[in-house]
Design a protein around this motif. Structure first.
Motif, short mmCIF file in Angstrom:
data_model
loop_
_atom_site.label_atom_id
_atom_site.label_comp_id
_atom_site.label_asym_id
_atom_site.label_seq_id
_atom_site.Cartn_x
_atom_site.Cartn_y
_atom_site.Cartn_z
N ASP A 195 -19.31 -26.88 -54.32
CA ASP A 195 -19.57 -26.99 -55.79
C ASP A 195 -21.21 -26.05 -55.79
O ASP A 195 -20.92 -25.93 -56.64
N GLU A 196 -21.44 -26.48 -54.70
CA GLU A 196 -22.91 -25.86 -54.68
C GLU A 196 -23.17 -24.34 -55.53
O GLU A 196 -23.99 -23.52 -56.84
N HIS A 197 -22.20 -23.66 -55.21
CA HIS A 197 -22.35 -22.08 -54.64
C HIS A 197 -21.03 -21.23 -55.82
O HIS A 197 -21.19 -20.28 -55.85
N ARG A 198 -19.97 -22.32 -56.54
CA ARG A 198 -19.10 -22.12 -56.89
C ARG A 198 -19.56 -21.24 -58.54
O ARG A 198 -19.02 -20.00 -58.24
N PRO A 199 -20.62 -21.38 -58.65
CA PRO A 199 -21.26 -19.98 -60.26
C PRO A 199 -21.11 -18.76 -59.50
O PRO A 199 -21.06 -18.42 -60.37
#
Length: 95
Positions: free
Chosen positions: A19-23
């Motif tokens: 979730d943190e690195h998805r962007p």
């Protein structure tokens, strides 16, 4: 150019980090799409281990592996297993 089917199996307990690195991961994939390398991609369904399927064009599996090593999900250790297999499309089209 050859077509390759790539599967990612995500590391156990990696959902918060994904979730943190998805962007950044989505930005990386968008760059590959815009460059004409990525044809389709997306997460796999809820049955089985969490993961994704990507279809990409590259000169070789080694070239593609080097490119995918730049994926933030890979750099952050969020992919437990990655497979890269040449795929010969007979019907339908990824063009």
């Amino acid at each position: 150019m050859s077509t390759f089917a790539v599967t990612y199996t995500y590391a156990d307990d990696s959902a918060p980090a994904r979730d943190e690195h998805r962007p950044a991961h989505k930005d990386f994939l968008e760059q590959q799409f815009d460059a004409g390398r990525l044809r389709v991609s997306g997460p796999l369904g809820p049955d089985g281990a969490p993961g994704a399927l990507l279809v990409l064009e590259a000169e070789s599996a080694a070239e593609l592996a080097a490119l995918l090593d730049l994926d933030p999900f890979h750099r952050e250790g969020l992919i437990a297993e990655r497979t890269i297999r040449a795929w010969q499309i007979f019907f339908g089209g990824v063009q």
